[in-house]
Design an enzyme around this catalytic site. Sequence first.
Site, short mmCIF file in Angstrom:
data_model
loop_
_atom_site.label_atom_id
_atom_site.label_comp_id
_atom_site.label_asym_id
_atom_site.label_seq_id
_atom_site.Cartn_x
_atom_site.Cartn_y
_atom_site.Cartn_z
N LYS A 232 0.99 15.59 -11.83
CA LYS A 232 1.86 15.29 -12.97
C LYS A 232 2.93 16.37 -13.15
CE LYS A 232 -0.27 11.49 -13.79
NZ LYS A 232 0.35 10.21 -13.35
N ASP B 241 0.87 -1.17 0.00
CA ASP B 241 0.00 0.00 0.00
C ASP B 241 0.91 1.22 0.00
OD1 ASP B 241 -1.73 2.09 0.45
OD2 ASP B 241 -2.95 1.00 1.93
N TYR C 114 -5.11 16.27 -10.59
CA TYR C 114 -4.40 15.37 -11.50
C TYR C 114 -3.25 16.12 -12.17
CZ TYR C 114 -3.51 12.08 -15.33
OH TYR C 114 -2.91 11.22 -16.21
N SER D 108 2.34 12.76 -17.53
CA SER D 108 1.20 12.94 -18.42
C SER D 108 1.25 14.31 -19.08
CB SER D 108 -0.09 12.83 -17.60
OG SER D 108 -1.21 13.30 -18.29
#
Length: 297
Positions: A186, A84, A182, A170
């Site tokens: 990145k 994890d 997000y 990304s």
Amino acid sequence: MTEADMTGADMTGADMTGAEAVRKVALVTGASRSVGKGIACALGSAGWTVYVTGRGPVGVDGPLDRTAEIVTERGGHGIAVQCDHRDDSQIRDLFAAIAREQNGRLDVLVNNVWAAPKGFAGFTEPFWQRPVEDWDSLIGVGLRAHYVASVEAARMMVPRSTGMIVNISSFGTRGHLHSVLYGMSKAGLDKMAADMAVELRGTGVTTLSLWPGLVKNEAMLARGLDNFQGFPLADAETPEFVGRVVVALASDPEVNRRSGSTLITAETGPEYGVVDVDGNQPISHRAFFGGGPVFGG
């Protein structure tokens, strides 16, 4: 055509010592499916020992076990480890196990693990309508866990004066993609690779970020899509194409000259003669997002 022919580089993944072949060692985080699985499988085809992680249990013939099996079936040695990556202690234990089992050797770390926010059903709501707790997965796992893993990897690589740390980033750094958090994660990965390269200068350790384009993964194929948000899947990359690019970079004796850079996989692949599994060449999304990486590339 062999895989070595397709990359234009030595893809054996082995250092020869007398009659013995010592496998190179990689860790790919978040390798149960999609890009992580594709990278692990490509490394397996190149003969590497590949540790693959995921939160799911191992030893139950689950997806992580299957990734490790494919690595081994292809001539490598796959090792599935439940981890994890939200838990720093589990990350440290993972690297301690690799160091113990591989005599301190780790040649490549691929930071790929990702966790969806709680209640995630797609990026459809603006940031002010989402729980602030989205930070804990998109930044906590999508950025912080990669930093923790990179610290542990550098501690193994620097004493050996060799190694490569790769972040799966990304085009979300360049333009809005999916969500605010997000994109933040990145952009953080790209800056992390750039600044780590400064501090790793002269050590022999390379840091890179990679921008895949649209990836036609298992979920895409299962939905029977022929395009996604205007991008045709016929021009998309398979997860294994990304892996082939990683193998080519790891096989390049001069890869350190790229350290700190962010590379677009669809553009870097052709530099090494890499093609996708069906022989095609994926299309770069540079023009669509208004430009290339901020750091290098």
